[in-house]
Design an enzyme around this catalytic site. Structure first.
Site, PDB file in Angstrom:
ATOM      1  N   TYR A  11     -20.766  32.865  15.478  1.00  0.00           N
ATOM      2  CA  TYR A  11     -20.812  33.994  15.627  1.00  0.00           C
ATOM      3  C   TYR A  11     -22.191  34.416  16.311  1.00  0.00           C
ATOM      4  O   TYR A  11     -22.214  34.835  17.541  1.00  0.00           O
ATOM      5  CB  TYR A  11     -20.645  34.751  14.358  1.00  0.00           C
ATOM      6  CG  TYR A  11     -21.116  36.140  14.297  1.00  0.00           C
ATOM      7  CD1 TYR A  11     -20.882  37.039  15.165  1.00  0.00           C
ATOM      8  CD2 TYR A  11     -22.051  36.651  13.115  1.00  0.00           C
ATOM      9  CE1 TYR A  11     -21.491  38.333  15.171  1.00  0.00           C
ATOM     10  CE2 TYR A  11     -22.274  37.673  12.995  1.00  0.00           C
ATOM     11  CZ  TYR A  11     -21.993  38.769  13.937  1.00  0.00           C
ATOM     12  OH  TYR A  11     -22.639  40.065  13.774  1.00  0.00           O
ATOM     13  N   VAL A  12     -23.402  33.707  15.631  1.00  0.00           N
ATOM     14  CA  VAL A  12     -24.580  33.830  16.060  1.00  0.00           C
ATOM     15  C   VAL A  12     -24.861  33.175  17.708  1.00  0.00           C
ATOM     16  O   VAL A  12     -25.410  33.685  18.607  1.00  0.00           O
ATOM     17  CB  VAL A  12     -25.958  33.511  15.060  1.00  0.00           C
ATOM     18  CG1 VAL A  12     -27.152  33.350  15.768  1.00  0.00           C
ATOM     19  CG2 VAL A  12     -25.669  34.574  13.935  1.00  0.00           C
ATOM     20  N   SER A 117     -33.101  31.494   7.810  1.00  0.00           N
ATOM     21  CA  SER A 117     -32.719  32.534   7.026  1.00  0.00           C
ATOM     22  C   SER A 117     -33.500  33.029   6.116  1.00  0.00           C
ATOM     23  O   SER A 117     -34.431  32.330   5.514  1.00  0.00           O
ATOM     24  CB  SER A 117     -31.347  31.864   6.313  1.00  0.00           C
ATOM     25  OG  SER A 117     -30.948  32.648   5.353  1.00  0.00           O
ATOM     26  N   TYR A 141     -28.215  26.215   0.313  1.00  0.00           N
ATOM     27  CA  TYR A 141     -28.270  26.802   1.725  1.00  0.00           C
ATOM     28  C   TYR A 141     -29.709  27.118   2.032  1.00  0.00           C
ATOM     29  O   TYR A 141     -30.227  26.582   3.085  1.00  0.00           O
ATOM     30  CB  TYR A 141     -27.325  27.938   1.815  1.00  0.00           C
ATOM     31  CG  TYR A 141     -27.499  28.626   2.895  1.00  0.00           C
ATOM     32  CD1 TYR A 141     -27.355  28.219   4.274  1.00  0.00           C
ATOM     33  CD2 TYR A 141     -27.945  30.019   3.213  1.00  0.00           C
ATOM     34  CE1 TYR A 141     -27.373  28.873   5.441  1.00  0.00           C
ATOM     35  CE2 TYR A 141     -28.013  30.537   4.174  1.00  0.00           C
ATOM     36  CZ  TYR A 141     -27.774  29.893   5.443  1.00  0.00           C
ATOM     37  OH  TYR A 141     -28.116  30.630   6.593  1.00  0.00           O
ATOM     38  N   LYS A 145     -32.187  25.130   4.721  1.00  0.00           N
ATOM     39  CA  LYS A 145     -32.991  25.664   5.740  1.00  0.00           C
ATOM     40  C   LYS A 145     -34.217  25.459   5.645  1.00  0.00           C
ATOM     41  O   LYS A 145     -35.186  25.190   6.706  1.00  0.00           O
ATOM     42  CB  LYS A 145     -32.584  27.191   5.747  1.00  0.00           C
ATOM     43  CG  LYS A 145     -31.071  27.634   5.958  1.00  0.00           C
ATOM     44  CD  LYS A 145     -31.037  27.619   7.670  1.00  0.00           C
ATOM     45  CE  LYS A 145     -29.658  27.732   8.042  1.00  0.00           C
ATOM     46  NZ  LYS A 145     -29.523  27.926   9.553  1.00  0.00           N
ATOM     47  N   ARG A 281     -22.658  39.409  -8.226  1.00  0.00           N
ATOM     48  CA  ARG A 281     -22.455  37.865  -7.635  1.00  0.00           C
ATOM     49  C   ARG A 281     -23.579  37.421  -8.035  1.00  0.00           C
ATOM     50  O   ARG A 281     -24.671  37.846  -7.816  1.00  0.00           O
ATOM     51  CB  ARG A 281     -21.872  38.082  -6.223  1.00  0.00           C
ATOM     52  CG  ARG A 281     -21.693  36.859  -5.634  1.00  0.00           C
ATOM     53  CD  ARG A 281     -21.070  37.147  -4.191  1.00  0.00           C
ATOM     54  NE  ARG A 281     -22.251  37.491  -3.217  1.00  0.00           N
ATOM     55  CZ  ARG A 281     -22.236  37.591  -1.702  1.00  0.00           C
ATOM     56  NH1 ARG A 281     -21.168  37.544  -1.340  1.00  0.00           N
ATOM     57  NH2 ARG A 281     -23.278  37.983  -1.258  1.00  0.00           N
ATOM     58  N   GLY A 283     -26.778  34.991  -7.759  1.00  0.00           N
ATOM     59  CA  GLY A 283     -27.879  34.679  -6.699  1.00  0.00           C
ATOM     60  C   GLY A 283     -28.113  35.741  -5.874  1.00  0.00           C
ATOM     61  O   GLY A 283     -28.512  35.392  -4.582  1.00  0.00           O
TER      62      GLY A 283
END
Ligand code: UFG
Length: 353
Positions: A11-12, A117, A141, A145, A281, A283
């Protein structure tokens, strides 16, 4: 400039490729198509299918294409998946990333821009978040990063890399050609649009008991077009920079709550979009808003599409145009064979109209 966009079929990556081509750069996309789509790579960009773990392949593409700079957008990027499969994230995002750095070093390419991110900050102590604020990721994640940013910093020190890490907040919107199409989809806006299209009965709102005005989380949305512009400026800035790693936040400095997003989507789509509040949710920080002052000051970045309605209406237009996402334009790209016998696809003008 000759640019390799690693992960350029996502996408990015794909939307940034459009910006780079429009600015006159020569672009090659390197992607394993595990989550990306061949149909998202627009001509005249070439598509090389390959893995970020494949050192030799990367090095030969860098040499053959005489690449001057790399835009690295290839990563596993689902927070929930990273909690369940940390090894997968360390393998792709850290080990794969370092493999790419080594290939760059051997091929003599030292200019690098990286898709990082907001997840590197974890639960921020204050908002808007500035680049110098504490980084303390709360999921693998974000941790991977941040770990890769560390590798970039040391490659800058040891091997004269000129590197820029762009920490995105919540990316939204679409161009005419490319938009968001993930499976599974976990992001708020595409899920809201699925409800608008009748593909799901309702959207779930994860928690309404946060310390925010309407009780739902607040996020800083950035249009994917503005992100493309930032990538272009960052790639250009690596040209005469000293060897270093520079870090920039990219957001719109305005926050919108989950409820505000759903409400705005109702207006844009003129559809009902039923919503149900469910429990939080895991986190999710209550508020994530970036200070992007540094990117504006030093890169000259000026986001042009910060209105939530514009992001939603562009994403909606793309979905209406691609009711089955990329599935409808997915056909194998024509492949030619380069000197190493690797498949090099000339990106086709896919039938997206
Ligand atoms: N949300 C819902 N319902 C949904 C999906 C999301 O209420 O069905 C809420 C989430 O709880 C969150 C907000 O909408 O409060 C935004 O969620 P997204 O999943 O769209 O995005 P995130 O803020 O979780 O993720 C983004 C980036 C990640 C990055 C993270 C940093 O997409 O790559 O910010 O925390 F890691």
């Amino acid at each position: 400039m000759r640019i390799l966009v690693v992960g350029g079929a996502g996408y990015v990556g794909s939307t940034s490729v459009e910006t780079l081509i429009a600015a006159g750069h020569e672009v090659t996309v390197f992607d394993d198509l595990s989550t990306g789509h061949a149909a998202s790579v627009i001509p005249p960009a070439g598509l090389v299918r390959g893995s970020i773990q494949d050192h030799a392949r990367l090095e030969s593409v860098l040499r053959e294409r005489r690449v001057e700079a790399v835009l690295h957008c290839a990563a596993k990027s689902l927070v929930g998946e990273s909690m369940a499969e940390p090894g997968l994230y360390y393998r792709h995002n850290v080990s794969g990333g370092v493999t790419m750095l080594e290939a760059m070093r051997r091929a003599g390419v030292s200019r690098l821009v990286y898709s990082s991110s907001a997840a590197v900050y974890g639960e921020p102590r204050r908002v808007p978040i500035a680049e110098a604020d504490r980084t303390d990721p709360i999921n693998p994640y974000g941790a991977t990063k941040l770990a890769f940013e560390g590798a970039m910093r040391w490659f800058a020190a040891a091997h004269d890399f000129r590197a820029i890490s762009l920490r995105y907040f919540n990316v939204a919107g679409a161009t005419q050609l490319n938009g968001e199409d993930h499976e599974p989809e976990t992001h708020l806006i595409p899920l809201v649009l699925r409800v608008a299209l009748g593909e799901a009965t309702h959207v779930q709102i994860f928690g309404q008991d946060y310390p925010t005005p309407d009780g739902t989380c607040i996020r800083d949305f950035i249009h994917v077009r503005d992100l493309g512009a930032a990538h272009l400026l960052a790639l250009e800035a690596t040209g005469d920079a000293e060897p270093s790693l520079e870090v920039y936040n990219l957001g719109s400095a305005a926050g919108f709550s989950v409820r505000e997003v759903v409400e705005a989507a109702r207006k844009v789509t003129s559809r009902a979009i039923p919503a149900r509040v469910v429990k939080r949710r895991k986190g999710d920080p209550p508020v994530l808003v970036a200070s992007s002052r540094r990117a504006r000051r030093e890169l000259g970045w000026q986001p042009q599409h910060s209105k939530l309605e514009e992001m939603l209406s562009d994403a909606w237009a793309w979905r209406l145009d691609h009711l089955r996402g990329y599935a409808e334009s997915a056909r194998p790209p024509e492949t030619a064979t380069d000197q190493n016998g690797s498949g090099v696809a000339a990106a086709e003008a896919m039938s997206r109209s």
